[in-house]
Design an enzyme around this catalytic site. Structure first.
Site, mmCIF file in Angstrom:
data_model
loop_
_atom_site.group_PDB
_atom_site.id
_atom_site.type_symbol
_atom_site.label_atom_id
_atom_site.label_comp_id
_atom_site.label_asym_id
_atom_site.label_seq_id
_atom_site.Cartn_x
_atom_site.Cartn_y
_atom_site.Cartn_z
ATOM 1 N N ASP A 191 0.833 -1.198 0.000
ATOM 2 C CA ASP A 191 0.000 0.000 0.000
ATOM 3 C C ASP A 191 0.870 1.252 0.000
ATOM 4 O O ASP A 191 1.512 1.572 1.000
ATOM 5 C CB ASP A 191 -0.902 -0.009 1.240
ATOM 6 C CG ASP A 191 -1.815 1.199 1.314
ATOM 7 O OD1 ASP A 191 -2.063 1.812 0.258
ATOM 8 O OD2 ASP A 191 -2.286 1.519 2.419
ATOM 9 N N ASP B 278 -1.743 5.693 -5.302
ATOM 10 C CA ASP B 278 -2.011 4.813 -4.167
ATOM 11 C C ASP B 278 -2.359 3.403 -4.637
ATOM 12 O O ASP B 278 -3.460 3.149 -5.120
ATOM 13 C CB ASP B 278 -3.161 5.396 -3.342
ATOM 14 C CG ASP B 278 -3.507 4.557 -2.127
ATOM 15 O OD1 ASP B 278 -2.783 3.581 -1.837
ATOM 16 O OD2 ASP B 278 -4.504 4.865 -1.452
#
Length: 508
Positions: A103, A297
């Protein structure tokens, strides 16, 4: 009369201060049911997002110190955009193997340390002779899901990563809500962003910062995510891509690597200059695309757009596509669009392009995704139909270049030179045709010199909020001293709780 004026003044300041204190900057997720057209009513909860001028080519196959060999890291990820991309890690002594979600939109390394119905195994801290609790607790809240636990330190190695064991900060998750999802095959999260996003504060060194400091590898990592065209509802996870630590692997991309500056070092915040749908601009001011931030992201499934931009994109797709009567539920993510088996819908939809500011700030470059990346197949719905979801959603927290876009590109997070690179991914191919494009340079003279200049990041909002609360407290204290009796009648309860957006840890 004077008492009345004082009371009114007191009431005004109470309302002003509590309105400020109660103000929220995030909007809870809401599902709006669209009218049924020819889209099917399908429960999409399991498919929601799971807990971002051409430069020089990076041609190293390994780093000079011999700590990493990039070829050894190729295909070290599994998963897809629907379930997230994860890497196998060995934690503790003796080593316990877990799959960890990669992430780039958070900074904590956190692993399950207790059983949960949706995971098959967890990190048992009591079995590791090298785990050392720090005595600090930590809680992280996402737009969807949250977790809490205790901080500790332990040894970690990556079988297909740097050839070294690293001592890092670990959050041992003891409780969570909506964090793990049915069907996922990971048991923790690997936050790859900057220390400013680390919780409970930036003194908790993030994983990749520790890797760079302890191994001496370059402060660069890169991602190839190969789930393009893979059904988000499929069964076993295919080889999902590569996380290269220390640089970029040339075999994973084609053509030139284009770089955009990192605007702020918290998320990987970049500057979006404009969007096009089918080569038609949206005629929006560039500040609209960066409100309140634009980030890259990998932990976000979709391409997420500020509300005004999202509505403009949907309108443009509706105008340019060959389908005019689409259920609103399809655009809102609550319904699937289905066609008869074998009929591919992508020819009905246009390309979507994002213009990013180039390293030469007077220029821009364009990354383009074909419909195959944002009209995404979903399996196990109906034996006679092929069903698809819309890979773009509305956002209350800024523009997010998530997996929907990243799957088309090899993305380099060059922290050393404060830039993010994009090149066409070697695995973003279907039927021999590329699913993504990149082009430039283009003049940026028609947009502002700083499209992201008007945005306020979360730490700044916290400072402003606390300053305003302090001012309110001072005013209220003064009024209470001057008007004790009248102001008692003005009392109104209002307090900031941990649910306030002023203290939310992360917004996706």
């Amino acid at each position: 009369m004077a008492h009345r004026r004082h009371a009114l003044l007191c009431l005004f300041f109470f309302h002003l201060c509590f309105d400020i204190c109660d103000g929220h900057f995030a909007v809870p997720l809401k599902i709006y049911l669209g009218k049924f057209n020819f889209s099917r009513d399908v429960d999409l909860k399991p498919l929601q997002q799971t807990p971002g001028v051409g430069g020089k080519l990076l041609s190293l196959a390994s780093d000079p110190a011999g700590i990493v060999n990039f070829l050894d890291m190729v295909n070290n990820l599994e998963g897809d955009s629907g379930r997230g991309y994860y890497i196998e890690m060995s934690i503790g002594t003796p080593a316990q193997k877990l799959n960890i979600l990669v992430d780039t939109g958070s900074s904590n390394f956190a692993v399950a340390s207790t059983p949960h119905p949706f995971i098959t195994h967890y990190f048992n801290t009591s079995l590791s002779t090298t785990f050392r609790p720090t005595g600090r607790t930590v809680a992280v809240r996402y737009t969807q899901g949250n977790w809490e636990g205790g901080l500790g330190i332990d040894r970690v190695s990556i079988p297909k990563g740097p050839n070294q064991t690293i001592v890092i900060n670990i959050a041992a998750i003891t409780a969570s809500e909506g964090f793990y999802l049915p069907g996922v095959n990971w048991q923790g999260i690997l936050g790859m962003a900057y220390p400013l996003l680390a919780r409970p504060d930036s003194s908790v060194e993030p994983f990749f910062n520790s890797v760079v400091r302890q191994t001496g590898i370059p402060d660069i990592f890169s991602l190839q995510m190969c789930g393009a065209g893979v059904s988000a509802g499929g069964g076993a996870d295919p080889p999902g891509g590569s996380l290269i630590m220390g640089g970029a692997e040339p075999t994973l991309y084609r053509g030139v690597m284009w770089y955009t500056p990192i605007k702020e070092e918290w998320y990987y915040q970049v500057e979006v200059l404009k969007l096009e749908v089918g080569e038609q601009g949206l005629n929006l001011d560039c500040s609209e695309y960066n409100m309140d931030k634009a980030i890259v992201d990998s932990g976000t499934t979709l391409l997420r757009l500020p509300a005004n931009v999202f509505n403009a994109v949907v309108d443009a797709i509706t105008r340019t596509s060959m389908i005019q009567d689409f259920s609103s539920g399809f655009w809102e993510g609550t319904k699937l669009a289905c066609w008869m088996k074998g009929e591919t819908p992508w020819r009905f939809f246009p390309k979507i392009s994002i213009y990013l500011r180039a390293s030469n700030t007077s220029e821009s470059f364009r990354i383009t995704i074909l419909p195959q990346l944002y009209i995404q197949p979903i399996t196990d719905v109906d034996s006679t139909l092929d069903c698809f979801r819309f890979g773009v959603s509305s956002s209350a927290n800024g523009l997010v270049i998530g997996a929907t876009v990243m799957e088309g590109f090899y993305v380099v997070f060059d922290r050393a030179q404060k830039r993010v690179g994009f090149a066409v991914s070697s695995c973003a191919v279907s039927g021999g045709a590329a699913l993504s494009e990149i082009a430039g340079p283009f003049s940026a003279s028609d947009v502002g010199t700083d499209c992201a200049g008007g945005s306020l990041n979360e730490p700044l909002l916290w400072v402003i909020s606390y300053a305003m609360m302090a001012l309110c407290a001072t005013i209220l204290l003064t009024l209470l001293l001057l008007l004790v009796m009248p102001c008692r009648r003005c009392h109104r309860s209002g307090e900031i709780t941990d649910q306030s957006s002023l203290v939310r840890h992360r917004i996706k």
